[in-house]
Design a protein around this motif. Structure first.
Motif, PDB file in Angstrom:
ATOM      1  N   SER A  13       0.859  -1.055  -0.023  1.00 31.00           N
ATOM      2  CA  SER A  13      -0.063  -0.022   0.047  1.00 31.00           C
ATOM      3  C   SER A  13       0.725   1.333  -0.082  1.00 31.00           C
ATOM      4  O   SER A  13       0.342   2.239  -0.487  1.00 31.00           O
ATOM      5  N   ILE A  14       2.176   1.034   0.538  1.00 24.93           N
ATOM      6  CA  ILE A  14       2.699   2.346   0.665  1.00 24.93           C
ATOM      7  C   ILE A  14       3.227   2.951  -0.860  1.00 24.93           C
ATOM      8  O   ILE A  14       3.500   4.155  -1.228  1.00 24.93           O
ATOM      9  N   GLU A  17       0.785   5.312  -2.396  1.00 24.81           N
ATOM     10  CA  GLU A  17       0.658   6.633  -1.861  1.00 24.81           C
ATOM     11  C   GLU A  17       0.892   7.702  -2.844  1.00 24.81           C
ATOM     12  O   GLU A  17       2.025   7.581  -3.571  1.00 24.81           O
ATOM     13  N   ASN A  30       0.795   7.987  -7.422  1.00 27.17           N
ATOM     14  CA  ASN A  30       1.591   6.987  -6.620  1.00 27.17           C
ATOM     15  C   ASN A  30       3.086   6.912  -6.666  1.00 27.17           C
ATOM     16  O   ASN A  30       3.312   7.883  -7.273  1.00 27.17           O
ATOM     17  N   ARG A  31       3.601   5.796  -6.265  1.00 31.92           N
ATOM     18  CA  ARG A  31       5.168   6.218  -6.181  1.00 31.92           C
ATOM     19  C   ARG A  31       5.833   5.591  -7.453  1.00 31.92           C
ATOM     20  O   ARG A  31       7.159   5.761  -7.440  1.00 31.92           O
TER      21      ARG A  31
END
Length: 451
Positions: A13-14, A17, A30-31
């Motif tokens: 989930s990170i 982000e 997102n990343r």
């Protein structure tokens, strides 16, 4: 069934982000970042250079596919600032709009951004690193010639005069200005992998004694002149400014991590939103593990990012190169080594990889069975790019039998190319038959893409 790298199941989930860039205020959903890779899908002419570099429907379709893959930030392959100083035949070129090519770049931007991705155009000038069959009279920071490598030869460059440097600065700014008009969210200066900006940064290729040589401040002067000129022309505060840099060059006298760290601090002060850390040059390729200590963490340049990121207060750091499993990506972000994950070749094998990672359906990239030789890795990825652009599935580079047949047909394609009298653009492309009962797909070598 495609074979993936082995990896434990972790919470990804990170990686989903969002990242808000500190100076433009733009937000990536997102990343993930699609790293810039050469596509070689644009028009090519051996007769009239001004007919080179126009995107066609394949190029637009390629970015449409990546845009459907839930990639937070998509970086284009190198978009060249003039018609003769190319990374390769078939590069996109945006130096002017004499032929209406800006409309094509607008279509690229619309396609890439349709599902929420940001699109950043990488701007590049090859300097001495242009094949002599394209540019027999290259320019560079100094007259240090690049030796023959990967079957390519290069002419001895002429050192740029100060007026020549001003012209280069204006070319970069013009391309950025046209990208803004085309609807790109920002630009990335290509300051890595041995191209012109990197030639100014490295002591191995910059022997100047004027204000563009010697100290790091002088060797990086061209970067800040480009940034200042872009800002002068583009007053939109939401336009992203970024750069790709070598965190290390792995050669004596090359650009070092300590210099990169100092430069990154100056770039932050100049309002650069994000820095994509990479490494290596044509002379010392770095798309592999140079240290045993990096293998467990997967990313080739993460140790260097560890030294650089703590020095920055605002600017975002992406690391590109080597990430193959979700656990390694998650750890790189959660440990504070970087803010975002750059993916290159994994996204030529699977354009929807980021979407699948975020949905939890996959936990690792496909296990690349192509030879580790970088030349073949580039050809393999380029062929997959060309297949995606044509609306086909990329060949399965995790299947040893498929890869074996690909290499066979590659040899035939290169032999045919060697017989051609004129340079052509693109990568070898192959047609695949169906797979039944474990049978190896049938390949029929198609002509090399020639615009």
């Amino acid at each position: 069934m495609p074979e993936r790298y082995s990896a434990e199941k972790v919470d990804a989930s990170i990686l989903g982000e969002p990242i808000t860039f500190p100076f433009s205020g733009k937000t990536a959903s997102n990343r993930f970042m699609k790293a810039p890779m050469t596509e070689r899908l644009c028009s090519w002419s051996n007769i009239d250079p001004r007919n080179r570099g126009v995107p066609d429907d394949r190029y637009i379709n390629l970015y449409k596919k990546w845009g459907e893959g839930q990639i937070g930030c998509i970086i284009s392959g190198n978009i060249i600032v003039d018609y003769e100083n190319l990374e390769a035949a078939g590069n996109p070129i945006l130096a002017e709009d004499h032929d209406g090519r800006l409309q094509k770049f607008k279509e690229v931007a619309k396609a890439a951004k349709a599902h929420g991705s940001l699109l950043v155009g990488q701007i590049s000038h090859a300097g001495r690193q242009v094949q002599d069959t394209i540019q027999p009279h290259p320019v560079s920071a100094s007259d240090v010639q690049l030796k023959e490598t990967m079957g390519m030869s290069f002419a001895k460059p002429t050192p740029l005069t100060e007026d020549g440097i001003k012209d280069i600065v204006n070319k970069f700014a013009t391309t950025a200005e046209l990208m803004h008009k085309a609807g790109f969210d920002g630009i990335q200066l290509h300051g890595a992998h041995g191209y012109l900006i990197a030639q100014f940064l490295a002591n191995t290729t910059n022997k100047r004694t004027d204000k563009y040589g010697g100290s790091l401040q002088n060797r990086s002067r061209i970067i800040f002149e480009i940034i200042d000129e872009i800002k002068r022309r583009i007053t939109d505060p939401s336009f992203i400014l970024s750069i790709k840099l070598n965190s290390v060059e792995f050669q004596s006298g090359g650009f070092e991590t300590s210099e990169c760290a100092a430069l990154c601090q100056s770039l932050e002060a100049a309002g650069v939103d994000f820095i994509d850390l990479s490494g290596g040059t044509y002379e010392e390729l770095a798309f592999e593990h140079k240290r045993e200590s990096t293998k467990k963490r997967e990313a080739f340049f993460l140790e260097f990012a560890d030294e650089i990121r703590p020095l920055l207060k605002k600017t975002i750091i992406y690391v590109t190169g080597g990430f193959r499993t979700v656990p390694a990506m998650v750890h790189a972000v959660s440990s504070g080594s970087c803010h975002g994950i750059g993916l290159g070749r994994p996204l030529t094998a699977e354009p929807f990889l980021c979407r699948d990672i975020l949905s939890g359906s996959v936990n690792a990239c496909l296990n690349n069975k192509l030879p580790s030789d970088m030349g073949m890795q580039i050809v393999g990825a380029g062929s997959q790019i060309t297949e995606i652009a044509a609306g086909k599935e990329p060949f399965d580079s995790s299947d040893e039998k498929v890869v074996g047949r690909f290499l066979e047909e590659c040899g035939k394609a290169f032999a045919a190319m060697a017989e051609q009298k004129e340079m052509t653009a693109g990568f070898p492309v192959f047609e695949y038959g169906g797979v039944t009962g474990g049978q190896v797909p049938g390949y029929a070598a198609a002509e090399v893409a020639n615009n």
